[in-house]
Each structure stands twice: as C-alpha cells, then as structure tokens.
Design an enzyme around this catalytic site. Structure first.
Site, short mmCIF file in Angstrom:
data_model
loop_
_atom_site.label_atom_id
_atom_site.label_comp_id
_atom_site.label_asym_id
_atom_site.label_seq_id
_atom_site.Cartn_x
_atom_site.Cartn_y
_atom_site.Cartn_z
N CYS A 1 0.83 -1.20 0.00
CA CYS A 1 0.00 0.00 0.00
C CYS A 1 0.86 1.25 0.00
O CYS A 1 1.97 1.25 0.51
CB CYS A 1 -0.91 0.02 1.22
SG CYS A 1 -1.96 -1.43 1.41
N ARG B 1 4.44 -0.52 -6.62
CA ARG B 1 4.41 -1.32 -5.41
C ARG B 1 3.33 -2.39 -5.46
O ARG B 1 3.35 -3.34 -4.68
CB ARG B 1 4.16 -0.42 -4.19
CG ARG B 1 5.27 0.57 -3.93
CD ARG B 1 4.85 1.65 -2.97
NE ARG B 1 4.69 1.16 -1.61
CZ ARG B 1 5.61 1.28 -0.67
NH1 ARG B 1 6.76 1.85 -0.93
NH2 ARG B 1 5.38 0.85 0.55
N TRP C 1 -3.59 -2.39 -1.27
CA TRP C 1 -3.41 -3.80 -1.61
C TRP C 1 -4.21 -4.59 -0.60
O TRP C 1 -3.97 -4.53 0.60
CB TRP C 1 -1.93 -4.16 -1.55
CG TRP C 1 -1.58 -5.53 -2.03
CD1 TRP C 1 -1.48 -5.96 -3.31
CD2 TRP C 1 -1.22 -6.66 -1.21
NE1 TRP C 1 -1.10 -7.28 -3.36
CE2 TRP C 1 -0.93 -7.73 -2.08
CE3 TRP C 1 -1.12 -6.86 0.17
CZ2 TRP C 1 -0.55 -8.98 -1.61
CZ3 TRP C 1 -0.75 -8.11 0.63
CH2 TRP C 1 -0.47 -9.15 -0.26
N ASN D 1 -1.39 2.08 6.02
CA ASN D 1 -0.65 0.91 5.54
C ASN D 1 -0.40 0.00 6.73
O ASN D 1 -0.10 0.47 7.82
CB ASN D 1 0.70 1.30 4.94
CG ASN D 1 0.57 2.02 3.62
OD1 ASN D 1 -0.52 2.15 3.08
ND2 ASN D 1 1.68 2.52 3.11
N GLY D 2 -0.45 -1.31 6.50
CA GLY D 2 -0.18 -2.26 7.57
C GLY D 2 -1.43 -3.04 7.95
O GLY D 2 -2.41 -3.10 7.20
N GLU E 1 15.02 -19.39 -8.18
CA GLU E 1 14.74 -18.02 -8.58
C GLU E 1 14.10 -17.99 -9.97
O GLU E 1 13.16 -17.21 -10.22
CB GLU E 1 16.03 -17.19 -8.56
CG GLU E 1 15.89 -15.77 -9.05
CD GLU E 1 14.97 -14.91 -8.22
OE1 GLU E 1 14.61 -13.82 -8.69
OE2 GLU E 1 14.59 -15.32 -7.10
N LYS F 1 10.39 -16.43 -10.80
CA LYS F 1 10.14 -15.39 -11.81
C LYS F 1 9.02 -15.82 -12.76
O LYS F 1 8.15 -15.04 -13.10
CB LYS F 1 11.41 -15.10 -12.60
CG LYS F 1 12.44 -14.31 -11.85
CD LYS F 1 11.97 -12.89 -11.59
CE LYS F 1 12.64 -12.32 -10.37
NZ LYS F 1 12.16 -12.84 -9.10
N GLU G 1 5.65 -15.72 -10.99
CA GLU G 1 5.25 -14.37 -10.60
C GLU G 1 4.59 -13.62 -11.74
O GLU G 1 3.57 -12.95 -11.53
CB GLU G 1 6.48 -13.57 -10.16
CG GLU G 1 6.94 -13.80 -8.74
CD GLU G 1 8.13 -12.93 -8.38
OE1 GLU G 1 8.07 -12.29 -7.33
OE2 GLU G 1 9.10 -12.88 -9.15
N HIS H 1 13.32 -38.90 -6.50
CA HIS H 1 12.63 -38.93 -5.22
C HIS H 1 11.27 -38.25 -5.28
O HIS H 1 10.78 -37.75 -4.27
CB HIS H 1 13.51 -38.28 -4.14
CG HIS H 1 14.80 -38.99 -3.94
ND1 HIS H 1 14.93 -40.12 -3.16
CD2 HIS H 1 16.04 -38.76 -4.45
CE1 HIS H 1 16.18 -40.55 -3.18
NE2 HIS H 1 16.88 -39.74 -3.96
N LYS I 1 5.37 -4.80 -4.51
CA LYS I 1 6.82 -4.64 -4.57
C LYS I 1 7.45 -4.66 -3.19
O LYS I 1 8.44 -5.35 -2.96
CB LYS I 1 7.16 -3.33 -5.29
CG LYS I 1 8.66 -3.11 -5.47
CD LYS I 1 9.26 -4.18 -6.36
CE LYS I 1 10.74 -3.99 -6.58
NZ LYS I 1 11.33 -5.13 -7.30
#
Length: 607
Positions: free
Chosen positions: A2, A27, A74, A98-99, A480, A484, A487, A503, A602
C-alpha cells in the site's frame, strides 16, 4: 505494498497527491483514493482499480483543497472495491493506513456497541472511528491521535486529516515505513520517498514510533511523548524515480540495466586483487574476524540470494552458514551459537518479516548485524551495525531482477572479506576479484542471447506447469527462475535439485511439462547430464542453458541455449540472466501485466 501520500501546501494538493500515487504504482495495488479539506469541508473520492480510474472519477466530480491525503491499497481485509478503498472517514475525519491492525475485530465490536456503523470490511475503518470518538474530548487533532495509538496492535503507518482543523495533518508509523518531505513553505508525507521527488528532494526518514504533526509550513516530531529533531536528508539523483527509457516494460529495462548497476555496486569496492573491506564500515573488520558462523535471514528473491551466498561463505570462509525465511525465523525458538553474525537481505529495507526478525535477533545474543540493502536510509540499514548498499537504483518491476544480481555481488564481497579475515589465501581472493572485474562485460554477452531466448519462450506460452533443475549453487538459481516464471506469467513452476528427480518429481514429467536446466561446465556437469537423461527417457521436453563447452547439442526434445564460458565464481550470477529473460518473454506472450502482476506487491510491509 500500500502507498500513502499526504500534503499541506499553499496550493491545490490534488495534482501532488495523484502524481504521488502514480509514482507508487510499482508497489502493487488494487484500488486508490484521496481526501482533501475543501472550502465546503471534507471531500473524498475513491475507486477500485488503477489510479487512472480514480483520476477519471475526480475529473467527473472534482475535489480540491490545500490539505489532503491519498492512498493506493493492496487488499488484506475485504475484497477490492470502492467502499473498501482508502481513505476511510468518520464525521469530519479521514484516514489512510498501511499495515494491519491485528486487534481490529475486538475494536470493531466495541465501536459497534457504542453506535458506530461500519461501511467496509477493512481493519482500517476501526482507526477512523476511534479517532472520531477521541476527538469529542481531545483539544487537538494531535491529541486525538495520541489517545488512539495505544489501542492499536499490529503494524501501521497512518496519515490523518480533520475538516475541523483545516490546516493540519498528523502522521505516524509503527512497523510500516513513512517519510516526511520538506518543501518551500509546504510539507508532505509518503510511504516511499519516490512519491515525493516531484515536489522536493529533502526528506526526513521517520523512526519507528515517530508521530509528526504538520501545521501550515511547520512540523513537530515526537516519540513516546518526547520531542525529537530528525535530520533532513538531501536526496541524490540516484534516488530519483525511473522511467521506461523506451523499453516496453520496466522489468525489461531493469534486466538490461544490470551491466551498469553491477559496475556501480563494485565501484570503489575492489582493488586490483582484493576487496576493499573498509566499505562495510568501521566495525566490519572486528565482526568479520570474530564471526564463527552466519545466520542469513530474508524473504522471496532475497532468500534465494542468501542460499547462493551459503555456498560461497562455506567455501571461502570455512564457517557454517544457515539461511532461513524471515517469516519462519521470527516465530520459532532459535539456538544462537556463540559469535554468530546475523545478516539480513532486503531490496527495500522495509520488508516487515525481515525487520521483525532483526528486532527479535537483537535480543538474542548475536555477535553483530549486517544488512545487504538497496535503500540507504531504510529501517533495516538504520537498525543494523554495518551495511553494504547494492546500488541497483530504483527497481519498479515487482519481479526483482537487478536487485537480485546486485545482492549476489554484494554477498560475494561479504564472503571474500570474511574469508580473508579467516585465512583465505591471497591467490584465491585475487582470482575471484579478477573475475568480478570482468562481470559487467560478461553480463552484456549473456544479455545478447535475448532474441534466442524470446524464440524459446514461444514453447512455454500454452503450458501450465514447468520444472526447473540445478545442482550446487545453481539450485537456488533454479528456484529463482521458477519464482520469476510463476510471478509474472502465472505458470505453475517448481524447482528441484536435479539429483532429487528420482525422489518424486519424475512422476510429473511428460511431454506437457517443460523442464529447464542450468548447466555450467563445472564438477557437477556429468551428474547433471545423467539427471537430464532421466527426463528425456520419460518424454520430458528439455530446455538447457549450457556452457558452450559442456557438450550439449540440440535435438528433438532438447533445446540448448549456448552460454559463454564464464569463471566458476560468477556462474550463479550469470546463469540468472537467461531465466529472467525467459520469464519476461513468456509473460509478454501470455499477455499478463508484467510490471504489476496480480496479487503481488513490490515492498511487502505486512506479514
């Protein structure tokens, strides 16, 4: 996550608020809104969707004033909607937040019993009703805020205005970032300094617990009832907001900025044959010499960089290294061996779980605290003993690219410096430093594969799953790469150490499951080749990023992308780049929002 923007000025603040929200779009958010104190009282406009939707609403029904607050949300409590968007109002008061207010259910019940009606499903609405109740007896807006803060449990940054106090704005932070902007005869607040670069390059980084009261062109900062003077910081051009510079997306621009930002990260930190350890700060030599082991704590992409660093640290320094996800570390009982250096990694320096882990660790008997971060004045840096900046510059795309590779470079400098303090030979350090001097040019040579990788991406456009494989330090790079892809293209992707195929993961392999492997020409190459034969035997389609001397050849079922031969010490960094390009081009083909993928943010400033 946010975003907050607020302004007290001698001009209409609506353009300032809207431009600030635009600069915070990177963000991640799902709705936006603003409130101003107009001539006829409090006016609020808000809308689900993009800032452009809010702008259209404001054009149709303008609201102007000289004091205002704005927000991009958000969703945490309540689905994205107009009514759940911030600001939230009660009487003449308006709040952005925010939070997370963790005790919002109990507070909501108490307020409902007192006759307050709730319009939204958010935790934030309890704050504005509490402020309204407090304002009935408090002599000032500041006093009302001070009365409410002890009732709140959780993390928050708040900005508050009240039409009964038309020249004032009060803001505070506890666990969520907030900065004060100092202009000429006007003042601003924001959750990110980037939102304020349009109006000022002078900011005050507020500490946790700070409460700032703005009246006209003056401000006062207090914390726990005492007044404080925080330094005014002059921002540099490196802190300025970035634009796309002709690229289609921020992510692509940031991928191609890597040669420059990696050179910046190394500049002034490398001699001809050794790392200049003084760049870590005056306590670094003492801490590095005393360190008997390391705990690395991070989240998401930063966690993957820590996993790579574990290989380097144990090889070069010969000491144990434990890497853990911050959200897990902070909630368990931790046994801290003597002389353990605590290392945090964060792009923003405001990641809530990483900050909470650091604060817990400071009470747990660690030797000292090192931060690897991209924001010099962030909470993480201020609360650590020593720090190394990654110098990636602003990273706008939600999916991290240049921040990750600069973290890897910074961590390699850490590993070499601790290694030297613990007896690493000068010849080995010189070999690794010589490779680092070559890094920007080698990155350019890998990025030249962009067109070939774009063609490979076409094979993924209709797929729903993918598997990434790597061995040794390439396993976290495979992780990683999978992160990506999921995402930004929304393809389900997993990563495994290649030796783990038998396995379990082999059960997933068929012709509809593309398998991506990273194959530098190192001591694990033959083992990796055996693992990949297992994939082909089950009909899997292989896409191998391989050293040109590794002996791979494209054939039916196997597509090989030849990588240049690179020093072993740089393999993890350089094999990251084609996986970034692959995920980018797949996302473009699938038509997703590359820079602002759904459901993600973000800067993750809540748990």
């Amino acid at each position: 996550m946010c975003g907050i923007v607020g302004a007290v000025a001698q001009r209409d603040v609506y353009p300032i608020l809207i431009e600030g929200l635009r600069r915070l779009e990177y963000r991640g958010y799902d709705s936006a809104g603003y409130s101003v104190i107009a001539n006829d009282g409090l006016q609020t406009r808000k809308a689900a969707g993009k800032v452009a939707t809010l702008e259209a609403a404001a054009v149709a029904d303008p609201a102007d004033g000289r004091v205002g607050i704005a927000h991009t949300r958000w969703a945490t409590h309540g689905a994205p909607s107009d009514v759940n968007s911030h600001p939230h109002n009660s009487g003449t008061l308006s709040v952005v937040h925010n939070g997370i207010i963790e005790n919002h259910d109990a507070l909501r019940s108490e307020l409902q019993a007192a006759g307050y009606q709730f319009l939204s499903a958010t935790d934030t609405e309890v704050v504005v009703h509490l402020l309204h109740r407090a304002s009935q007896t408090a002599p000032t807006l500041l006093a009302a805020v001070e009365a409410v803060l002890p009732l709140l449990e959780g993390a928050y940054a708040l900005a508050v205005i009240d039409a009964n106090h038309p020249d004032q704005l009060v803001a505070t932070r506890s666990g969520s970032p907030l900065v004060l902007g100092v202009g000429i005869g006007e003042l601003f607040v924001a959750s990110d300094q980037m939102a304020l670069r349009q109006v000022t390059d002078r900011v005050v980084f507020l500490a946790d617990g700070d409460l700032v009261a703005i009246t006209g062109d003056s401000y006062q900062i207090s914390n726990a009832g005492a007044l404080f003077e925080r330094p005014v910081v002059q921002l540099t051009e490196q802190d300025a907001a970035a634009d796309k510079a002709g690229y289609r997306h921020y992510m692509l621009k940031e991928i191609f900025e890597q040669p420059a930002v990696l050179a910046d990260t190394l500049a002034g930190r490398l001699g001809r044959e050794r790392v200049i350890a003084a760049v870590f700060g005056h306590r670094a030599e003492e801490l590095f010499e005393a360190a008997g082991q390391l705990h690395i704590i991070a989240c998401g992409t930063s966690y993957h960089s820590g996993m790579v660093a574990k290989y380097w640290l144990e090889q070069l320094a010969g000491i144990p290294c434990q890497v853990e996800v911050a959200s897990e570390y902070r909630y368990r009982e931790v046994a801290v061996p003597a002389n353990t250096l605590f290392v945090t990694i964060s792009q923003s320096g405001e990641t809530a779980d990483t900050l909470a882990a650091l604060r817990k660790a400071r009470e747990s008997g660690y030797l000292g605290f090192l931060a690897i971060c991209n924001v010099a004045n962030s909470s993480l840096v201020r609360e650590s003993d020593i720090a190394l900046m990654t110098k990636a510059g602003p990273e706008i795309g939600v999916a991290s690219t240049k921040a990750f590779t600069t973290q890897l470079v910074a961590l390699q400098l850490v590993a070499l410096s601790i290694g030297r303090a613990r007896g690493l030979s000068a010849a080995v350090e010189a070999e690794w430093v010589a490779a680092l001097h070559q890094l920007p040019a080698l990155v350019d040579s890998v990025l030249a594969l962009d067109t070939a990788i774009e063609q490979v991406a076409e094979h993924f456009a209709d797929k729903h799953h993918a598997l990434f494989l790597g061995r040794g330090e390439q396993y976290p790079i495979a992780q990683e790469g999978a992160l990506k892809l999921k995402e930004i293209s929304y393809i389900h992707a997993e990563a495994y150490p290649a030796g783990e195929l038998k396995h379990g993961p082999l059960a997933l392999v068929d012709e509809q499951m593309p398998v991506v492997a990273v194959a530098p020409n190192n001591q694990l190459l033959e083992k990796l080749k055996s693992n990949l034969h297992e994939v082909r035997a089950r009909g899997g389609q292989l896409y191998v990023f391989a050293d040109r001397d590794a002996g791979f050849t494209s054939e039916p079922g196997i597509t090989v992308i030849d990588m240049p031969h690179v020093p072993k010490s740089l393999e993890a960094i350089l094999y990251t780049l084609p996986l970034q390009l692959l995920s980018y081009h797949v996302a473009v083909l699938k038509g997703t929002d590359v820079d602002q993928p759904r459901n993600l943010a973000k800067s993750v400033t809540v748990e």
